[in-house]
Design a protein around this motif. Structure first.
Motif, mmCIF file in Angstrom:
data_model
loop_
_atom_site.group_PDB
_atom_site.id
_atom_site.type_symbol
_atom_site.label_atom_id
_atom_site.label_comp_id
_atom_site.label_asym_id
_atom_site.label_seq_id
_atom_site.Cartn_x
_atom_site.Cartn_y
_atom_site.Cartn_z
ATOM 1 N N UNK A 1 -4.370 11.420 9.030
ATOM 2 C CA UNK A 1 -4.754 10.906 7.711
ATOM 3 C C UNK A 1 -6.200 11.270 7.409
ATOM 4 N N UNK A 2 -7.031 11.131 8.434
ATOM 5 C CA UNK A 2 -8.473 11.291 8.240
ATOM 6 C C UNK A 2 -8.825 12.744 7.947
ATOM 7 N N UNK A 3 -8.066 13.676 8.521
ATOM 8 C CA UNK A 3 -8.370 15.096 8.348
ATOM 9 C C UNK A 3 -7.583 15.724 7.202
ATOM 10 N N UNK A 4 -6.804 14.918 6.478
ATOM 11 C CA UNK A 4 -5.984 15.477 5.388
ATOM 12 C C UNK A 4 -6.840 15.810 4.174
ATOM 13 N N UNK A 5 -6.314 16.680 3.298
ATOM 14 C CA UNK A 5 -6.974 16.903 2.008
ATOM 15 C C UNK A 5 -6.891 15.638 1.160
ATOM 16 N N UNK A 6 -5.717 14.997 1.222
ATOM 17 C CA UNK A 6 -5.539 13.725 0.521
ATOM 18 C C UNK A 6 -4.394 12.973 1.174
ATOM 19 N N UNK B 1 -13.609 4.377 5.410
ATOM 20 C CA UNK B 1 -14.054 5.764 5.297
ATOM 21 C C UNK B 1 -13.698 6.302 3.916
ATOM 22 N N UNK B 2 -14.710 6.799 3.198
ATOM 23 C CA UNK B 2 -14.468 7.306 1.859
ATOM 24 C C UNK B 2 -13.728 8.638 1.931
ATOM 25 N N UNK C 1 -8.361 6.281 -1.572
ATOM 26 C CA UNK C 1 -9.753 6.627 -1.850
ATOM 27 C C UNK C 1 -10.670 6.201 -0.716
ATOM 28 N N UNK C 2 -10.218 5.213 0.056
ATOM 29 C CA UNK C 2 -10.936 4.906 1.292
ATOM 30 C C UNK C 2 -9.940 4.384 2.315
ATOM 31 N N UNK C 3 -10.146 4.790 3.560
ATOM 32 C CA UNK C 3 -9.234 4.425 4.644
ATOM 33 C C UNK C 3 -10.047 3.778 5.758
ATOM 34 N N UNK C 4 -9.761 2.513 6.037
ATOM 35 C CA UNK C 4 -10.525 1.763 7.038
ATOM 36 C C UNK C 4 -12.022 1.919 6.800
#
Lengths: 308, 308
Positions: free
Chosen positions: A256-261, A280-281, A275-278
């Motif tokens: 998820x973190x390394x995805x484009x979206x 992280x923007x 738009x933000x995950x844990x």
């Protein structure tokens, strides 16, 4: 402009402010039933055939009598028409096991032996209900959402090994999903992505996770114990035509973190970008609008029962 | 003799064959509510204070408004009296989050900030319903039951780490419990004992597991993610007075097999001895009747809210 529309499965329009259900409905007493949520847009129920197909599949998981899809189609179309084309609506199809008193007060059906029922089917409860879309939807579609990951505490292998856990069926037993959303709100987040004990990505409490990376779209396979997504299917049908590589593959949180979206797809909100995950923007890729457009095109089609 | 009794939380007796609930009750749409099942014996609701205490605790887990226990007590006693003393009844207390339309169609409450609600509480749905005890009960009490173990697919550590999974709350989301019971029936068994990923004993879909060994009674602790049992509490209160060593300790499946007896305790069936476990026959100890008697004595007392 009507505020709410209620249609029972016999095709009768009901007063939404009159009581409809009996105190002993097993759908209420035990969350023992299934549902679908459908977007009504321009007076039309979106991706209806995909929803009907999933309703049938969920009912089968719960050993409910096979839904009369013709009656459901009729009731849904009537409710959508009654709702009108002026604005979007959230349409729910609700199917429960019926009244406890029709099941000998035990709520326990005779076992279905080889497809032949040992006794007459007690009547199920079925209705269609339309209300305005929630206020949160517009913002989620345009600005995206903040998401936290929460463990569901189960392995991705469980769905194959433990059918009694009903993973992949859309049941009325959504208390933990609602609880996870309240937990997220307390943490200042809009939504949740559930993870497995292996830190694999599962799904949202009311959405399917799709990862966008280069020209690929990736979503976890149903065998990982997630609910197959109608909106995700509608997107994939469009994206494949447009040359995207659409895949069902296990995903780790790291993916998820390394995805484009990362997208949460659902029937009413449609495509909400994470738009933000844990905390992280996650910035939007240039072609984010293309995903939204494909979803809009995809759900405008009814789909086909056979596509499921 | 009445066949069913329905009392709403305002203390009004209702017609059980008139619809009571609205199509948008969140208890139905999302299994978002809590319940208790209480035995009515000789016109009296058994162990009522323990049930009220657990209802309050379950509501807290779901962030429902605190139940008005005085109103519940009144409605339950009225329903039990109306049911009468001629025969036993199954009394259900049902409390849901109320109507979706009272929650702005979103079903999502404002977060409860430090115990002070940010806005006026939407009304919850609450009622009490009495029906005859299921036919299976008599046989289960006298002859015992056949049980299979099924994995719940979660660790005993999960309850402490994942409050959003609502382990230990008695929610209306019982679809998987009912599915497990249907699975057992297909396997020719009467009931289920759920196990954790560590092969620890959890609970039945509607019961608490208690192991009898020498002069000890052992049940898994609540921190293992099981629902605290009202009938088990009532038994322990009596057994302690009678000199039994009553303990809360983790149990493995192997502990079941080597026990003098394994009991499934529940509010309506009371004490059902496991007569076969995964096909293995388990003979009754000479003092099995003593357990049943202690349960009967224990549930005849109301218990105390403070005992919880």
């Amino acid at each position: 402009m009507v505020e709410r529309v209620l249609v029972t499965l016999d095709g009768a329009i009901q007063d939404p402010d009159a009581p409809l259900l009996y105190a002993d409905d097993i759908g209420l007493l035990r969350g023992d039933g299934v549902f679908e949520t459908v977007l009504v847009r321009e007076g039309v129920p979106c991706a209806l055939e995909l929803h009907l197909a999933r309703l049938r599949r969920s009912a089968e998981s719960l050993e409910l009598p096979a839904p009369d899809l013709e009656a459901w189609r009729f009731a849904v179309e009537m409710a959508a028409e009654e709702w009108g084309a002026e604005r979007e609506g959230t349409l729910r199809m609700v199917l429960t096991r019926g009244r406890d008193s029709d099941h000998g007060h035990s709520g326990e059906r005779s076992a279905n032996k080889g497809g032949v029922l040992a006794e007459a089917e007690p009547a199920t409860t079925g209705y269609v209900f339309v209300v305005p879309v929630p206020a949160r939807v517009e913002k989620a579609r345009t600005e995206g959402i903040s998401v936290i990951t929460l463990s569901r505490g189960i392995s991705v292998d469980l769905a194959q090994n433990a059918p009694w856990l009903l993973l992949g069926a859309k049941t009325l037993s959504y208390a933990t999903n609602m609880s996870a959303l309240r937990f997220a709100q307390r943490m200042g987040a809009d939504d949740v992505i559930f993870t497995s004990t292996e830190h694999r990505v599962l799904e949202g409490p009311r959405s399917t996770v799709v990862v966008q990376r280069d020209n690929s779209l990736i979503t976890p396979p149903a065998r990982n114990g997630v609910l197959p997504g109608t909106t995700q299917r509608a997107l994939y049908a469009q994206a494949e035509k447009a040359g995207w590589d659409c895949r069902y593959e296990p995903l780790f949180v790291a993916d998820l973190i390394t995805a484009d979206a990362v997208w949460l797809l659902s029937s009413v909100t449609l495509a909400a970008r994470v738009a933000s995950l844990d905390g992280l923007r996650m910035s939007a890729p240039d072609n984010a609008g293309e995903i939204t457009e494909m979803v809009n095109r995809g759900i405008a089609l009814p789909g086909s029962l056979a596509d499921w």
